[in-house]
Structure formats: structure tokens, C-alpha cells
Write an enzyme that holds these catalytic residues in place. Sequence first.
Site, PDB file in Angstrom:
ATOM      1  N   TYR A  48       3.750   5.936   6.369  1.00  0.00           N
ATOM      2  CA  TYR A  48       2.348   6.072   6.806  1.00  0.00           C
ATOM      3  C   TYR A  48       2.321   6.313   8.321  1.00  0.00           C
ATOM      4  O   TYR A  48       2.161   5.356   9.099  1.00  0.00           O
ATOM      5  CB  TYR A  48       1.572   4.798   6.490  1.00  0.00           C
ATOM      6  N   ASN A  74      -7.619   3.118   8.026  1.00  0.00           N
ATOM      7  CA  ASN A  74      -8.848   2.403   8.344  1.00  0.00           C
ATOM      8  C   ASN A  74      -8.733   0.880   8.175  1.00  0.00           C
ATOM      9  O   ASN A  74      -8.812   0.122   9.150  1.00  0.00           O
ATOM     10  CB  ASN A  74      -9.941   3.001   7.444  1.00  0.00           C
ATOM     11  N   TRP A  75      -8.548   0.396   6.951  1.00  0.00           N
ATOM     12  CA  TRP A  75      -8.566  -1.070   6.777  1.00  0.00           C
ATOM     13  C   TRP A  75      -7.281  -1.701   7.274  1.00  0.00           C
ATOM     14  O   TRP A  75      -7.264  -2.866   7.652  1.00  0.00           O
ATOM     15  CB  TRP A  75      -8.978  -1.493   5.380  1.00  0.00           C
ATOM     16  N   ASP A  76      -6.201  -0.916   7.306  1.00  0.00           N
ATOM     17  CA  ASP A  76      -4.977  -1.441   7.940  1.00  0.00           C
ATOM     18  C   ASP A  76      -5.262  -1.820   9.388  1.00  0.00           C
ATOM     19  O   ASP A  76      -4.836  -2.880   9.873  1.00  0.00           O
ATOM     20  CB  ASP A  76      -3.865  -0.383   7.944  1.00  0.00           C
ATOM     21  N   ASP A 107      -4.976   1.965  -4.774  1.00  0.00           N
ATOM     22  CA  ASP A 107      -4.890   3.344  -5.252  1.00  0.00           C
ATOM     23  C   ASP A 107      -4.659   3.524  -6.751  1.00  0.00           C
ATOM     24  O   ASP A 107      -5.321   4.327  -7.388  1.00  0.00           O
ATOM     25  CB  ASP A 107      -3.755   4.078  -4.536  1.00  0.00           C
ATOM     26  N   ARG A 117       5.627   3.359  -6.594  1.00  0.00           N
ATOM     27  CA  ARG A 117       4.505   4.198  -6.150  1.00  0.00           C
ATOM     28  C   ARG A 117       3.704   4.731  -7.344  1.00  0.00           C
ATOM     29  O   ARG A 117       4.139   4.640  -8.487  1.00  0.00           O
ATOM     30  CB  ARG A 117       5.064   5.386  -5.334  1.00  0.00           C
ATOM     31  N   GLU A 126       5.679  -4.213   2.405  1.00  0.00           N
ATOM     32  CA  GLU A 126       4.291  -3.806   2.146  1.00  0.00           C
ATOM     33  C   GLU A 126       3.696  -4.691   1.035  1.00  0.00           C
ATOM     34  O   GLU A 126       2.555  -5.128   1.141  1.00  0.00           O
ATOM     35  CB  GLU A 126       4.279  -2.327   1.727  1.00  0.00           C
TER      36      GLU A 126
HETATM   37  C1  DGY Z   1      -1.189   6.674   0.357  1.00  0.00           C
HETATM   38  O1  DGY Z   1      -0.927   7.772   0.854  1.00  0.00           O
HETATM   39  O2  DGY Z   1      -0.443   6.039  -0.361  1.00  0.00           O
HETATM   40  C2  DGY Z   1      -2.428   6.023   0.716  1.00  0.00           C
HETATM   41  O3  DGY Z   1      -2.625   4.820   0.079  1.00  0.00           O
HETATM   42  C3  DGY Z   1      -3.595   6.930   0.564  1.00  0.00           C
HETATM   43  O4  DGY Z   1      -4.399   6.505   1.566  1.00  0.00           O
END
Ligand code: DGY
Length: 426
Positions: A30, A35-37, A164, A197, A393
Site C-alpha cells: 500500500y 483514508n481510515w488508515d 473488502d 487476499r 496487517e
Molecule cells: C486494497 O487495495 O486492498 C485496498 O483494500 C483497496 O482499498
Amino acid sequence: MQKSDMLNHARTVLRDNDRGTYTVPTHGLYPFQWNWDSALSALGFSHFDEARAWTEIDTLMAHQWDDGMVPHIIFHEPDDGYFPGPDVWGTDRPTPTSGITQPPVAGFAVRRIHDRATDRDLADRMARTLVPKIHAWHQWFYRCRDPQGTGLVALLHPWESGRDNSADWDEAFARVPTDGVGTFTRRDTTHANPAHRPTDDQYKRYIWLVQKFRSLDWDNRKLHDASPFQVVDPGFNAILIRSCADLADLAEVLNLPDIATQSRALADKALAAMDTLWSDAAGQYLCLDRRLGALVPSLSIGGILAAFAPLPLNRVQALSARIETLAQSCTYLVPSHDPTTPEFEGLRYWRGPVWLIVNYMIADGLIRAGEGAMAERIMQDCARLIVKSGFAEYHDPITAEPCGGAHFTWTAAMIIEIFSTRDLVS
Ligand code: DGY
């Protein structure tokens, strides 16, 4: 591990992921601002660098859209290690952003950081700048994501929930087509184990929705009704309600009476509507599929995260009992999906693993309702996970296996937040 070692390690994670005015969730997987992170990471910074905490949220809000929406990703620097990048979103912003939003936890974070700030001048100044912007975001939610005025907002994309690939979306998501998506190369699975994932099929549907919204020029007056995916998530709505209520309190302190009155009214209406999502049979809140007009019988953490809102105490006490039941089928609280159900996957993102940020918000709500013992147990489990498996994570709720990205900012921020106020590790 000593408490001081754990705190030092957590601060190192935050510093390593600090890009000056914003923090990446983790290197590689990432590489931008989420945003919320950001809002939750600011809580961690606030314990050792208040100015840096304010900067984190200030940077986020500087990228608010004219209609009030605050995007879920801000692509500060080019990085082709992430998909979907700015070329897929096509939002045509000075600094590229995504076109959807994320759980609005900033109102809660700003109030909490302001409450305990030692630099009072800085806190008042920053809060005065941020409160009107956050209020405009809250108003955007109720205007654009609740056009019928039900009191509850819908998510139009699973990524907006932050959860997600939760099983909550499976049925509604099956109605999202995949035609016309074309071929693309995922990057997340080069940084993280694909078994942790979302699936390729889910990615095709994620991208279909992005393309659909892009074809409508990201016009939020059209997106809600045009989306085949409209799900009302109790956890997401609880975060919004809590942020509205906290913003009302903070606006009173700052002598901003209009914002205080309007925020309180938004929170009160939404709180009353939350009860339509309660299920006696499940012992928790459930999602509503707005397209079908039916509750979704999926036993996820979204219906437990509802405890974060200032709900009637009997509801929060019932959620505490529900967590007690979950504890019988896992080693570490709180699993993101009920381990006794067929959808549960202990390693796969939001289909089972424990997330410290959600634990923190649930524990906060439990304390308010007098469920301190359960809150303490949840925070002890956070500590045990980190001692055993590091700042991952997320973690398998049965084995504690570390999952997803490593050296993770908001996991570290939550440890700082939890440990700065209690003595959990010896
Ligand atoms: C991701 O890319 O995994 C995110 O959660 C999408 O914001």
C-alpha cells in the site's frame, strides 16, 4: 516482551512508514495514503508527536472533493507497484485520488486527539480547521448515500467498507457483472500471499464497479441509484454515527453551534434507524441489501463493530455476549467472521482474521456500556497476537499466523494507543 520494547517497536513502524505529511499503511503493498488508515494512525502519533498527528489528518482532508467526499486513496507519488492506480480511477484531480470513500473515523480521531492534547493552542487551531471539513463529509454521506432519507448510508463498493472481501457482500456482489472489464495484472499478490487476499473473481467485480462509476464521471448525484451494489453495513454506519456524535461534542467545545446542532441531529436519526438492522436470532446487527430490501444473514464483525456507536446499553451488552460465544471457537478475539460458519477462512483478509483496529473500536464501545472485562480481554488478545507474531496487517484468530502486509502502520498505532493507557504486557 517488555511494554517499553513493544512501544519502541511500534513507534519505529510509524516512523519507517512516515512520508513526511502522510503515512503509508505499509511499504510495497500500500504505497499511498489510505483514508481510515490515516485517521487511526494519527491516534498512534498523537502519543509522541502531536504536531505530526494533526498533519496526518490535515493532509487527508486537503484532498476532499468539492462535493464533500473524502477519497479512500490519495496517490501522492507515482508507484506502479499498486493496482488499480490513478489511470484506472480517472478522477481528474490535481493530486490523483480514487473516486470512492472509506469508513469516516476522522471525526472520532480528531475529537480524541483534541481531548487529550497537551499543546492546547495547536489542538484548538487544527480542530477549528478540520471540524467544518469533516462535517461537510458527514453531510455528503447522508445526502449522496442515503437519498431516501432512511438515516442509514449505503456502500456502493466493497472497498468503501474497508472490509473488502467480507462474506457480507457475497450475494450482492454476485449481481455485479464482469463483462467489459478486460485483462489486468494484480499487484497485491506480488507483495502478499495470495491465500491471504481477495480472489481474482472478486477483483474483476471491484474493477467493474470502478469502470461503471467512472463512466458516470464520478458524479455522486448519480452513483447511488446507478449502482447494482448498495449495502448498508452496521459497522460502517456505527463509525459514521460515532463521528457525528463526537463532532457535535467537539463543535460545542469550540463554540461552533450550527455544526454541533446539525451533527447531533444526524447522529440521533441514524441511531434510531440502526435498530432496523438488529437480529434477535443472530444476537448481533446484520447488513441490509438495499437493492433487495432484505437483511443479509452473514455473521461478520460488521454487526459487532456496531458497538462503537452510542447505542442503547442493552444492545452493546448483547454484543458482548455474542463475542463471548465467538470466543468458544477461536483463540484470539475478535474474528472478522464467525469461525463456526462455512464462509470462515482464518487467513483470508476479512473472512476470518483478527484486525487490531476493529478490536480497538469494539473495546471502546464496550467500555462505555460497562463491559470493561470483555474490553480488557480483547485488548489482552491484541497484545498476545503482537508478542507472538509481530505487527502484521491481520492475524489468524486460531493460530495467530501473521497475514497480509508486515510492519503495518495502523497495527502499530493501535498498540501505542492501547498500551499508552494500560499495562498489558510484562
Ligand atoms: C486494497 O487495495 O486492498 C485496498 O483494500 C483497496 O482499498
